[in-house]
Scaffold this motif. Structure first.
Motif, mmCIF file in Angstrom:
data_model
loop_
_atom_site.group_PDB
_atom_site.id
_atom_site.type_symbol
_atom_site.label_atom_id
_atom_site.label_comp_id
_atom_site.label_asym_id
_atom_site.label_seq_id
_atom_site.Cartn_x
_atom_site.Cartn_y
_atom_site.Cartn_z
ATOM 1 N N ALA A 1 46.790 30.389 45.682
ATOM 2 C CA ALA A 1 46.023 31.144 44.696
ATOM 3 C C ALA A 1 46.418 32.616 44.705
ATOM 4 O O ALA A 1 46.577 33.243 43.639
ATOM 5 C CB ALA A 1 44.533 30.996 44.975
ATOM 6 N N VAL A 2 46.579 33.187 45.889
ATOM 7 C CA VAL A 2 46.998 34.589 45.999
ATOM 8 C C VAL A 2 48.369 34.783 45.365
ATOM 9 O O VAL A 2 48.583 35.694 44.550
ATOM 10 C CB VAL A 2 47.015 35.037 47.472
ATOM 11 N N TYR B 1 36.616 36.580 45.939
ATOM 12 C CA TYR B 1 37.072 37.539 44.936
ATOM 13 C C TYR B 1 38.256 37.015 44.127
ATOM 14 O O TYR B 1 38.622 37.617 43.115
ATOM 15 C CB TYR B 1 37.470 38.864 45.597
ATOM 16 N N LEU B 2 38.909 35.952 44.576
ATOM 17 C CA LEU B 2 40.064 35.414 43.860
ATOM 18 C C LEU B 2 39.625 34.811 42.524
ATOM 19 O O LEU B 2 38.539 34.241 42.409
ATOM 20 C CB LEU B 2 40.760 34.350 44.705
ATOM 21 N N THR B 3 40.479 34.891 41.514
ATOM 22 C CA THR B 3 40.126 34.318 40.212
ATOM 23 C C THR B 3 39.944 32.812 40.317
ATOM 24 O O THR B 3 39.110 32.234 39.610
ATOM 25 C CB THR B 3 41.188 34.655 39.159
ATOM 26 N N ALA B 4 40.705 32.162 41.210
ATOM 27 C CA ALA B 4 40.567 30.715 41.387
ATOM 28 C C ALA B 4 39.193 30.338 41.906
ATOM 29 O O ALA B 4 38.761 29.181 41.762
ATOM 30 C CB ALA B 4 41.649 30.201 42.340
ATOM 31 N N GLU B 5 38.493 31.280 42.521
ATOM 32 C CA GLU B 5 37.152 31.049 43.053
ATOM 33 C C GLU B 5 36.070 31.640 42.151
ATOM 34 O O GLU B 5 34.908 31.715 42.539
ATOM 35 C CB GLU B 5 37.043 31.665 44.459
ATOM 36 N N GLY B 6 36.481 32.098 40.967
ATOM 37 C CA GLY B 6 35.521 32.669 40.034
ATOM 38 C C GLY B 6 35.328 34.168 40.168
ATOM 39 O O GLY B 6 34.447 34.742 39.522
ATOM 40 N N GLY B 7 36.156 34.835 40.993
ATOM 41 C CA GLY B 7 36.049 36.271 41.195
ATOM 42 C C GLY B 7 36.858 37.073 40.190
ATOM 43 O O GLY B 7 37.533 36.520 39.324
ATOM 44 N N THR B 8 36.816 38.390 40.352
ATOM 45 C CA THR B 8 37.515 39.281 39.421
ATOM 46 C C THR B 8 39.011 39.357 39.701
ATOM 47 O O THR B 8 39.787 39.652 38.805
ATOM 48 C CB THR B 8 36.920 40.699 39.496
#
Length: 346
Positions: free
Chosen positions: A53-54, A282-289
């Motif tokens: 994801a990163v 915070y990752l987008t894959a986890e719903g973060g920005t």
């Protein structure tokens, strides 16, 4: 320890990188691999489960916004993993600078408890190397560098303190950071808990002989005190607005107002921007920005407030490059970053 001239090449985890080759924006304070769970926060982790994801986020930002470089400030006691950083850099196509030093006292490993500032500085110098060649590449079997990988740090940070004044242990680790920076030519990026204690950090680092233009004071966008921001910038230090998007700490609207106040006071050349992604949520894959919030949300608001493209480039590229290379505004540092020299800088 003797002052060394700063290396003009950036030390990245995959090799030396001339600043002139960095044509896109830089994220000045991020984490790509870390583990702060021993502090009690089990969500403050970015490990192998999150690597794809990163990497995917960085690759997408390179394609969409030209992201060229990430300054990765996971240092000792924070779950640093430079082999992972090298893989992420190669697979995403985004260069990564790794950090070293010690975070604030709560996360100090045992090595930081018993040694003097001079002994700790010596340990950093051995890890960094003082050859000034800018090399940071992972070289199998060469030893040295971070954890024997051959990867050399390209910045000291995030060197931390946890209050309005550093604790005795933090005085030693921050002093060690300054001494090692003087010996190797690297710059120092700090962690100021919730934005507090920046002036004390700067006083300590400069008292140890480090020029202020080789210091970035962290998390200042969490501090509702424009006077402190101006004080730090007037002294010559960089003021890091590096938690953009962390609305649970402070709204981006308040961050934007504080940044505009600093720019209007004439300190555009002393501001750094980033998001400080420090947990998997915070990752987008986890719903973060995600790492791209700066580009997708905050910079459009800054443009709407009147910032032109030259100012955006200054904040997101030329400033972090000048900070990393230890430039004091001389022709070499400014031309390397792709901008004319600025003789009025300290």
């Amino acid at each position: 320890m003797d002052e060394r001239s700063p290396a003009r090449c950036l030390r990245t985890v995959t090799g030396a990188l001339p600043p002139a080759r960095v044509r896109g924006p830089v994220l000045a304070h991020e984490h790509l691999a870390l583990d702060l769970s021993r502090g009690g926060d089990t969500a403050a982790v970015l490990d192998g489960r999150h690597r794809a994801a990163v990497t995917g986020e960085l690759a997408a930002l390179r394609e969409e916004f030209g992201l060229a470089l990430v300054v990765e400030l996971t240092c000792r006691g924070m779950g640093r993993d430079v082999r992972a950083l090298a893989r992420i850099a190669r697979e995403s196509g985004v260069a990564v600078v790794a950090g070293t030093g010690w975070y604030y006292e709560r996360f100090h490993p045992a090595e930081a408890a018993a040694a003097s500032a001079e002994e700790l500085a010596g340990e950093l110098v051995r890890e960094i190397g003082a050859d000034g060649d800018g090399s940071g590449a992972e070289t199998s079997g060469t030893g040295g560098g971070i954890d024997g990988t051959g990867v050399r740090p390209g910045v000291i940070g995030e060197a931390g303190s946890g209050g309005d004044a550093p604790s005795a242990a933090e005085v030693r680790t921050l002093t060690a950071a300054a001494l090692a920076a003087r010996a190797t030519g690297l710059s120092v990026a700090t962690h100021a808990q919730l934005g507090r204690g920046g002036p004390a950090q700067l006083e300590l680092l400069t008292a140890a002989g480090l020029p202020p233009y080789r210091v970035s004071i962290g998390h200042q966008d969490l501090l509702d005190d424009p006077g402190v921001h101006r004080e730090l910038a007037s002294a010559g230090a960089y003021v890091a607005f590096d938690t953009v998007g962390k609305e649970n700490y402070r709204s981006d609207g308040a961050r934007l107002r504080a940044l505009l106040a600093l720019l209007e006071a004439g300190h555009a050349k002393r501001a750094l921007l980033s998001c400080d992604i420090s947990r998997y949520g915070y990752l987008t894959a986890e719903g973060g920005t995600g790492y791209g919030h700066l580009f997708r949300s905050f910079l459009p608001r800054l443009r709407a407030a009147g910032a032109d493209e030259d100012t955006i480039d200054l904040l997101t590229r030329r400033n972090p490059l000048r900070f990393l290379t230890g430039g004091a505004g001389d022709a070499t540092a400014e031309s390397a970053a792709g901008s004319p020299a600025d003789p009025e800088e300290p």
